[in-house]
Every structure is written in C-alpha cells, then in structure tokens.
Enzyme design. Sequence first.
Site: not given
Ligand code: DX5
Ligand code: ZN
Length: 228
Positions: A8, A32, A34, A36, A65, A67, A136, A174
């Site tokens: 990520s 990956h 993210d 948001m 991903h 969110m 998750m 994740d």
């Molecule tokens: C959190 C994200 C993850 C995040 C994971 O909501 O979806 O992808 O980057 O980070 P780590 O591996 O540090 O928990």
């Molecule tokens: Zn993620």
Amino acid sequence: MGIRISPSILSADFGHLVDECERVAQTADWLHVDVMDNHFVPNLTIGLPVVEAIVNQVSTPVDCHLMISDADRWAPSFAEAGAKSVTFHVEAAANPRQVARDIRAAGARAGMAIKPGTNLADYEDLFSELDMVLIMTVEPGFGGQSFMADQLPKVKRAREIIKNLDTDIWLQVDGGVSLDTIAMCAEAGADTFVAGSAVYNTSDPSAAITNLRELANKSIDGSWWGGC
Ligand code: DX5
Ligand code: ZN
C-alpha cells in the site's frame, strides 16, 4: 497457486510517488492505492487524477481500494482510469451487484471490501459477481494500525465459501499485515495481502515484500485449505 502481495502506497513518500512505486516493482504483484473521501472514512487521500497518473507512469498493475461513499457513481471511473482491480466497500454501495458488474464491464477485476463490523453472511450471495473479496483487518481509514485478529474467523468463512463455489475468487486482507501477522492470515485462508507500513517503513521495501511472501507461502503449505 501463487499468492499476491500488494504494497500500500499510503505509507510511501507522496513527494516522490513514482519513485516509491518503482522501489517495489521488482517484488510486488500489485500496487495497492487507497482512495479516501473524508466521508466514508475520516481521512482524505488521493482521487481519480492521481490514480490515472500512477497507472500511466508505473507498470505494476494497480489495485484500487475505494473507501468512498457513493461507490455506485465512482467505482467504474477508476476502472476506466486503468486500475486493473477496483474494490468498493459493500457498506458504501446502494446496489453492490450492479457496482461489481459495472467494474467488470469497464475492464477491471471487481473486488468487494467488508469492514470489521459488517456481517459477511449478508453478502455471500454476491460472491458470484466478484473477482476478489477483501476482509478488512483494521477499521479502514489509516495506515499503521494494529491487526485485528478477531477478523480471522471471517477470513476462514470467506475461504470456505470460495472453496464451496469452486471458483478462483481472490481473498485479500488489509490492515496491520506484517511479518508478525501474515502467517495467521494465510493460515486462515487469505491469498492476497496488502501491507503498507510493513513494507514502506523499512529500509528495503522490496526485500520486505520477499520476506512477507516467504512467510505466507510457508503458512499456506501446511494450512487447512492448502492454497487451492
Ligand atoms: C487502511 C488502508 C490500508 C493501509 C494499510 O484503511 O486500507 O491499505 O494502507 O496500512 P498498514 O499495512 O500499515 O496497516
Ligand atoms: Zn487499503
């Protein structure tokens, strides 16, 4: 079968984003990303134009991903932008079946993510529309949180469903995935692993991926589901 590691970039240095993506190119299967919106989760990261730029600059396939609220409206656009896998949160979709179909129609693999408090059983009937299910293992929103081991039974249940369906749906975890926790995830049934801080908060992110992969493979070899 091979497992997949998807680092990520949330834990990467955004000031050197392309370089950071290239640092893991030798060993990562996916990248990956993210997304948001400070609505579905209390954090704001990157959006469609940046995803598009990453796709255009980096050869590793992008695993997006989302969110974000209103997945119905936005998810297909990320597939059209070139992400090869687009995962939406089932909690954020009015019509998850249609979202999955739209993602596939736009040329990407369709993934469905489930928050820790969401009941998997309510969505089992959607599996046939999916290429990946994401369980998750933290509350979505931030990197660097502690792994929630109480989600492992859900990973196991998801693997049972996939086995029964006899299809090749990938099962992703994740959140808090690290050298300390990846073996448990693999043993429970995961075959696709996201890791942010465990990769980027090290001096050699590429080697960190290799180490994670080794542990996951070892754990699957002796597991109840055997990596089929
Ligand atoms: C959190 C994200 C993850 C995040 C994971 O909501 O979806 O992808 O980057 O980070 P780590 O591996 O540090 O928990
Ligand atoms: Zn993620």
